[in-house]
Design an enzyme around this catalytic site. Structure first.
Site, short mmCIF file in Angstrom:
data_model
loop_
_atom_site.label_atom_id
_atom_site.label_comp_id
_atom_site.label_asym_id
_atom_site.label_seq_id
_atom_site.Cartn_x
_atom_site.Cartn_y
_atom_site.Cartn_z
N HIS A 159 0.83 -1.20 0.00
CA HIS A 159 0.00 0.00 0.00
C HIS A 159 0.87 1.26 0.00
O HIS A 159 2.07 1.19 0.23
CB HIS A 159 -0.93 0.03 1.23
CG HIS A 159 -2.12 -0.87 1.11
ND1 HIS A 159 -2.11 -2.19 1.51
CD2 HIS A 159 -3.37 -0.64 0.63
CE1 HIS A 159 -3.29 -2.73 1.28
NE2 HIS A 159 -4.08 -1.82 0.75
N LYS A 163 -0.70 4.91 4.57
CA LYS A 163 -1.60 3.96 5.25
C LYS A 163 -1.14 3.74 6.68
O LYS A 163 0.04 3.51 6.93
CB LYS A 163 -1.66 2.62 4.49
CG LYS A 163 -2.70 1.67 5.06
CD LYS A 163 -2.97 0.52 4.13
CE LYS A 163 -4.00 -0.46 4.71
NZ LYS A 163 -5.31 0.19 4.96
#
Length: 270
Positions: A159, A163
């Site tokens: 990600h 995040k």
């Protein structure tokens, strides 16, 4: 009649994608009636549509969910684990349908959501895309077919560098699908990364490995590693819109449903 939607966590990446998709009618029959986020954000008071990079919505980003929540048909929530849990009692009181894409929820916060589901329709999912939910079905079926045949399962996820939680909610969904297929309890077998000298890998274990960097929207791979062969089941998201559209499909579906805890498999009929 249109379904009246409030976006909670409206100034975040997903919140803006949700607003943009509503305003551009990516899912038919929805009306944006509220955009809510924290009090210390620079976009407070600005038009929600312009904030999201689309046309004017005719309403501003506000901080008080009570101004718009009671009269909405559904609240779509991509805020934070503490914000989601903190709003649970109020949403239960209003009986407003609630679609939750927030991840990183602990047991106490999940219990608050369960309590709300006794009084309102709640759709809870770590990932709202059709592809990921189909992948969960494939992982469970694969694990069930390979149960007892010596295949080790590992989950890899990548990600963007903003995040906050790890492993991702989607990775945990996939891990849970694998343990469902194997007949295990995820809590008993989850191993988050490895370092030092952990020794030989035990048979009853599922490893989770998280990569964070750049602007990666979301990549997930489940590895089923046997002796002499490796099976990989993967999903790659190239646009945040796929999650927003899934969440909005869930919103349209949940409006008017009976009080209960639902998943995206219910929404998508998987």
């Amino acid at each position: 009649m249109s379904v009246k939607v409030v976006v909670l966590g409206a100034a975040g990446r997903m919140g803006k994608a949700l607003i943009r998709c509503i305003m551009e009618e990516k899912v038919q029959g929805l009306e944006l009636v509220g955009a809510v986020d924290l009090w210390d954000l620079p976009d407070l008071g600005t038009d929600a549509g312009l904030m999201a990079g689309t046309k004017k919505a005719g309403l501003s980003l506000i901080t008080n969910l009570e101004e718009v929540g009671p009269d909405a048909d559904v609240i779509v929530d991509f805020s934070s684990h503490f914000g989601t849990a903190g709003n649970a009692p109020r949403i239960a009181e209003w009986g407003t349908a609630w679609v939750i894409g927030t991840t990183g929820l602990n047991e106490e916060e999940l219990a608050a959501i369960d309590a709300t589901a006794e009084k309102a329709a709640v759709v809870l999912s770590g990932n709202m895309s059709l592809g990921i939910n189909l992948l969960c079905n494939l992982v469970e079926a694969g694990a069930r077919a390979l149960k007892g045949k010596g295949y080790d399962i590992e989950v890899l996820e990548r990600h963007h560098n903003m995040k906050k939680d790890s492993p991702s909610g989607t990775a945990l969904m996939l891990g849970r699908a694998a343990t469902d297929g194997y007949g295990w309890d995820l809590k008993d077998v989850q191993q988050d990364g490895r370092t030092g000298l952990p020794g030989e890998r035990p048979e009853k274990e599922i490893g989770f490995h998280s990569i964070r960097g750049g602007d990666i929207v979301g990549d997930h791979t489940v590895m089923l590693a046997g002796m002499g062969e490796l099976l990989e089941l993967s999903h790659r998201a190239t646009s945040r819109d796929v999650f927003a559209i899934g969440a909005l499909q869930a919103a349209a579906w949940a409006a008017g449903k009976e009080a209960k805890l639902y998943s995206m498999k219910d929404v998508l009929g998987l």
